[in-house]
Design an enzyme around this catalytic site. Sequence first.
Site, short mmCIF file in Angstrom:
data_model
loop_
_atom_site.label_atom_id
_atom_site.label_comp_id
_atom_site.label_asym_id
_atom_site.label_seq_id
_atom_site.Cartn_x
_atom_site.Cartn_y
_atom_site.Cartn_z
N ASP A 157 49.81 -18.36 7.89
CA ASP A 157 49.38 -17.10 7.30
C ASP A 157 49.22 -17.21 5.79
OD1 ASP A 157 49.05 -14.09 7.40
OD2 ASP A 157 50.81 -14.23 6.11
N GLU A 196 45.09 -19.83 7.06
CA GLU A 196 44.36 -18.62 6.65
C GLU A 196 44.33 -18.62 5.13
OE1 GLU A 196 44.51 -13.77 6.51
OE2 GLU A 196 46.33 -14.96 6.53
#
Length: 616
Positions: free
Chosen positions: A269, A306
């Site tokens: 993330d 990401e």
Amino acid sequence: MLQRSPVGRIGAYPLGEGRYRFSVWAPLVERVELKLTSPVRRLIPLTQDEQGYWQGEVEGIPPGPVDYLYRLHTAAGVVERPDPASRCQPYGVHGPSRVVDPHFDWQDQGWKGIPLSQWILYELHVGTFTPEGTFAAIIPRLPQLVELGVNVLELMPVAQFPGERNWGYDGVYPYAVQTSYGGAVGLKALVNACHQQGLAVVLDVVYNHLGPEGNYLGDFGPYFADKYRTPWGKAMNFDGPYSDGVREFFLQNAEYWLEEFHLDGLRLDAVHAIYDFSAYPFLQELAERVDALEARTGWPRVLVAESDLNDVRLITPRKQGGYGLDAQWCDDFHHSVHTLLTGEKTGYYQDFGQLEHLAKAYRESYVYSGQYSRYRARRHGNSAVSRPGSQFVICIQNHDQVGNRMLGERLSQLTSFAGLKLAAAALLLAPMLPLLFMGEEYGEVAPFLYFISHGDPNLVKAVRQGRCREFSAFAWRGEPPDPQAEETFLRSKLNWELKEAGHHQVLWKWYQTLIRLRKTQPALQHLEREGVEVELFSGSGLALHRRQGSQSLLALFNFSPDQPATYTDWQGGSWEKLLDSHETQWLGPGSSLPAKSQGDPVEVPPYGVVVYGQNR
């Protein structure tokens, strides 16, 4: 590669016959004691090594769940805290930790993974995917996903968070599996079932911050950096004093998920919020550790980042000066399709909206590769043209792009049925790795809203205020649904019965047909740049050429909602129609496009897509 310090496994684990080992990193704490709370109550002093790890073995513990806390003695006083590397928090984020036996009766011994270039991902949130909201409840749904054609399940974070409702990005125990989902055994059972049905599993992990409630890592040591801050709180200390222990905590965490849970990969993330200016970046070290694990276990593990930096160094091989991650999410494709279909131009959408943006996304993945961004008020990105499409995960919906809207509207609420078919084709015919967001395949109408179940009223108030500030850039009016309310969570659950009838059933079959086409046509399986050509035509049309060997495929898209687009630039030979969104079987008005073309002009209807194939 730097020399790895000989650090043993952190956390608590059984050794057999009533013996257990405990290890926790607390380099600046004066003294650490293990406090057993079940099945016996006992206080045991731990011994510190030269790297700041407090360790000890305990014998003679009778059968039963072993619960414990760490008692930390500091200059400021004595506190009792759960284990930062806890494998289970049965009483919530503030209660004692529990030792978990890692043994599981795996039945996936023949599993060897799926090549990255073949991935078709399906992202889901465990709590809203089924009425029950558990790992176990997902397993009966797996045959439907296999029938659809996806082959990789991507789970939003499952690390222990406060309460029972959360997206997962407020997790505070990176090693503990959320108890309300089914805990470690439940997750292993799900992965085992996925592998048995030919599905790989990727887990979303958060290494850039921890959630605010139940976050006690700062009591143990300098886990957090004073000089950096993320949008969600303190940044992790990956490059300051004592950062070796912090890095080891997360490196072992990645190995733990991949090895003990048989996961096929991790989605990292928001790596742009992993602040690390060291000469040996954490992300590079992580990639090297995972490569070593892959060599040790004999089947591939994938790291997908990401990032909103559009920085190709993340996925550039280490021999070429990059970090060596396997792939990354690429939002530019989503923004390009979304703005064309919705006309939205606020927030980061102001940088998109032209058909050429989508054309460049097909050609290069990054739309912004060094040019000026109005949203950022600066130049943004670098070129990714040297990297293959198999390193980029793209979508037309995901948890962020839906859930970070004020009302959580899915694309099904923002465009027509024809627009949904067009968007699906734009995604699944793309020369990159497609990701579907749960329910997208049948046009789910339920929103995906932001929800929490924090126990601190002040924190709840802060979250409510923060969400309102986030929406200001998009000029959305009104009040967002209360993230703390259970109703907000319940409204976000999927309505599985929709896919059985009407246009929802037709859309599901449309997705299935596109996925089958992608899997069976060599030109669609080839994700190298040299096999892709893109041209614009007739104002609103985009022609996507895909080639592999003797096969060529031509996808013609029309992004006008009311005007046809005429294509004339055929490249010789005979072409056979493979798919046409305006045919009546797809609830279109009927198609006038020829079944075979010898190069005559064709008129693509509004919001239409047609695919032609040629073999030489």
